[in-house]
Design a protein around this motif. Sequence first.
Motif, PDB file in Angstrom:
ATOM      1  N   GLN A   5       0.876  -1.136  -0.019  1.00  0.00           N
ATOM      2  CA  GLN A   5       0.011  -0.061  -0.055  1.00  0.00           C
ATOM      3  C   GLN A   5       0.980   1.380   0.015  1.00  0.00           C
ATOM      4  OE1 GLN A   5      -2.459  -0.886   3.580  1.00  0.00           O
ATOM      5  NE2 GLN A   5      -3.982  -1.535   2.272  1.00  0.00           N
ATOM      6  N   LYS A   6       2.008   1.018   0.732  1.00  0.00           N
ATOM      7  CA  LYS A   6       2.877   2.475   0.649  1.00  0.00           C
ATOM      8  C   LYS A   6       3.546   2.416  -0.693  1.00  0.00           C
ATOM      9  CE  LYS A   6       4.219   2.091   5.695  1.00  0.00           C
ATOM     10  NZ  LYS A   6       5.457   1.526   6.613  1.00  0.00           N
ATOM     11  N   TRP A   7       3.713   1.591  -1.255  1.00  0.00           N
ATOM     12  CA  TRP A   7       4.417   1.564  -2.511  1.00  0.00           C
ATOM     13  C   TRP A   7       3.412   1.924  -3.529  1.00  0.00           C
ATOM     14  CZ3 TRP A   7       3.810  -0.216  -7.505  1.00  0.00           C
ATOM     15  CH2 TRP A   7       4.705  -0.031  -8.228  1.00  0.00           C
ATOM     16  N   LEU A   8       2.317   1.647  -3.425  1.00  0.00           N
ATOM     17  CA  LEU A   8       1.255   2.060  -4.541  1.00  0.00           C
ATOM     18  C   LEU A   8       0.930   3.574  -4.380  1.00  0.00           C
ATOM     19  CD1 LEU A   8      -1.090  -0.841  -4.347  1.00  0.00           C
ATOM     20  CD2 LEU A   8       0.229  -0.251  -6.361  1.00  0.00           C
ATOM     21  N   ALA A  12       1.366   6.703  -6.974  1.00  0.00           N
ATOM     22  CA  ALA A  12       0.464   7.526  -7.223  1.00  0.00           C
ATOM     23  C   ALA A  12       1.085   9.068  -7.118  1.00  0.00           C
ATOM     24  CB  ALA A  12      -0.742   7.099  -6.307  1.00  0.00           C
ATOM     25  N   ALA A  13       1.677   9.133  -5.977  1.00  0.00           N
ATOM     26  CA  ALA A  13       2.254  10.509  -5.637  1.00  0.00           C
ATOM     27  C   ALA A  13       3.164  11.075  -6.666  1.00  0.00           C
ATOM     28  CB  ALA A  13       2.895  10.521  -4.431  1.00  0.00           C
ATOM     29  N   THR A  14       4.054   9.936  -7.233  1.00  0.00           N
ATOM     30  CA  THR A  14       5.014  10.138  -8.137  1.00  0.00           C
ATOM     31  C   THR A  14       4.271  10.682  -9.412  1.00  0.00           C
ATOM     32  OG1 THR A  14       6.583   8.577  -7.293  1.00  0.00           O
ATOM     33  CG2 THR A  14       6.857   9.243  -9.570  1.00  0.00           C
ATOM     34  N   ILE A  15       3.333   9.988  -9.988  1.00  0.00           N
ATOM     35  CA  ILE A  15       2.373  10.363 -11.154  1.00  0.00           C
ATOM     36  C   ILE A  15       1.853  11.767 -10.974  1.00  0.00           C
ATOM     37  CG2 ILE A  15       0.348   9.486 -12.541  1.00  0.00           C
ATOM     38  CD1 ILE A  15       0.857   6.748 -11.720  1.00  0.00           C
ATOM     39  N   VAL A  16       1.047  12.023 -10.105  1.00  0.00           N
ATOM     40  CA  VAL A  16       0.773  13.487  -9.715  1.00  0.00           C
ATOM     41  C   VAL A  16       1.992  14.447  -9.864  1.00  0.00           C
ATOM     42  CG1 VAL A  16      -0.237  14.798  -8.139  1.00  0.00           C
ATOM     43  CG2 VAL A  16      -1.285  12.462  -8.473  1.00  0.00           C
ATOM     44  N   SER A 183      10.602  16.725 -13.891  1.00  0.00           N
ATOM     45  CA  SER A 183      10.006  15.560 -13.736  1.00  0.00           C
ATOM     46  C   SER A 183      10.572  14.283 -14.016  1.00  0.00           C
ATOM     47  CB  SER A 183       8.855  15.550 -14.812  1.00  0.00           C
ATOM     48  OG  SER A 183       9.288  15.847 -15.968  1.00  0.00           O
ATOM     49  N   ASP A 184      11.808  14.493 -14.855  1.00  0.00           N
ATOM     50  CA  ASP A 184      12.504  13.258 -15.100  1.00  0.00           C
ATOM     51  C   ASP A 184      13.524  12.824 -13.897  1.00  0.00           C
ATOM     52  OD1 ASP A 184      12.298  13.728 -17.764  1.00  0.00           O
ATOM     53  OD2 ASP A 184      14.129  14.801 -17.871  1.00  0.00           O
ATOM     54  N   ILE A 185      13.522  13.710 -13.020  1.00  0.00           N
ATOM     55  CA  ILE A 185      14.255  13.390 -11.878  1.00  0.00           C
ATOM     56  C   ILE A 185      13.451  12.721 -10.633  1.00  0.00           C
ATOM     57  CG2 ILE A 185      15.416  14.679  -9.717  1.00  0.00           C
ATOM     58  CD1 ILE A 185      16.415  16.913 -11.745  1.00  0.00           C
ATOM     59  N   ILE A 186      12.231  13.431 -10.568  1.00  0.00           N
ATOM     60  CA  ILE A 186      11.009  12.872  -9.754  1.00  0.00           C
ATOM     61  C   ILE A 186      10.960  11.185 -10.248  1.00  0.00           C
ATOM     62  CG2 ILE A 186       8.776  12.878  -9.036  1.00  0.00           C
ATOM     63  CD1 ILE A 186       8.844  15.885  -9.684  1.00  0.00           C
ATOM     64  N   ALA A 187      10.762  10.858 -11.304  1.00  0.00           N
ATOM     65  CA  ALA A 187      10.546   9.840 -11.884  1.00  0.00           C
ATOM     66  C   ALA A 187      11.732   8.762 -11.662  1.00  0.00           C
ATOM     67  CB  ALA A 187      10.143   9.525 -13.413  1.00  0.00           C
ATOM     68  N   GLY A 188      12.967   9.327 -11.957  1.00  0.00           N
ATOM     69  CA  GLY A 188      14.247   8.563 -11.666  1.00  0.00           C
ATOM     70  C   GLY A 188      14.316   8.095 -10.108  1.00  0.00           C
ATOM     71  N   GLY A 189      14.127   9.113  -9.396  1.00  0.00           N
ATOM     72  CA  GLY A 189      14.243   8.893  -7.966  1.00  0.00           C
ATOM     73  C   GLY A 189      13.103   7.701  -7.452  1.00  0.00           C
ATOM     74  N   PHE A 190      11.938   7.653  -7.917  1.00  0.00           N
ATOM     75  CA  PHE A 190      10.982   6.673  -7.730  1.00  0.00           C
ATOM     76  C   PHE A 190      11.572   5.187  -8.094  1.00  0.00           C
ATOM     77  CE2 PHE A 190       7.383   3.923  -8.818  1.00  0.00           C
ATOM     78  CZ  PHE A 190       7.026   3.931  -7.781  1.00  0.00           C
ATOM     79  N   VAL A 191      12.028   5.287  -9.427  1.00  0.00           N
ATOM     80  CA  VAL A 191      12.510   3.773  -9.832  1.00  0.00           C
ATOM     81  C   VAL A 191      13.588   3.698  -8.959  1.00  0.00           C
ATOM     82  CG1 VAL A 191      13.944   2.819 -11.770  1.00  0.00           C
ATOM     83  CG2 VAL A 191      11.976   4.467 -12.231  1.00  0.00           C
TER      84      VAL A 191
END
Length: 213
Positions: A5-8, A12-16, A183-191
């Motif tokens: 649930q935390k990961w999901l 969701a927060a990353t997508i937003v 936004s690239d950086i946000i997504a990279g951090g999530f990955v």
Amino acid sequence: MTAIQKWLAALAATIVAVTISYQWLDRPISLFANGRMVQQDAYEKLTHIPDPFIPAAAVIFVALGLWVLLPRPLSKFAATALLCSISVIVSEAIKNQLKFIFGRTWPDTWIQNNPSFIHDGVYGFNFLHGGAGYMSFPSGHLSLTCAIASVLWMAYPKARALYALVVLAVVIGLIGANYHFLSDIIAGGFVGTSTGWMLTAMWRARQGGAAEP
């Protein structure tokens, strides 16, 4: 809240956050960074922090693989180093696939006269395009950094301030040098964080411990 649930929720927060950044923040930040070119060299140096991570991960993986084949037990430090190395390798593979899927152009032009926002006014995603000029999203630099930081964050929590400073330094470098959109950086951090988190959970589950970070 369970780990999944935390990961999901993080996904969701990353997508937003990526959506907001793409619509309203990426271009103004890139234009601002482009106007501060006199300081680009200083920012660029910060982007080299993750450079040794991939070769080091390969060496650590082989070295510890041979160690356990002797056979010898792994200490906590060695196990953490192994998880960091695998996290780097996995995040690199995932990041490369995502770059191909999203096909985003770069903020500026530096690869084979690639089309870019600053040089050509080109901005957006070109799904499944491929090619060096369409690999801005997600940021590999931050993915690698967070792949290690997330493992260390859970293994040695007393030094979390240090991990956060290293991640922040890479973020500042990438934005200041105009190498990536926010936004690239946000997504990279999530990955990167996801790979470290999942690998640590797998290791703990294999050891009979809780999967929670």
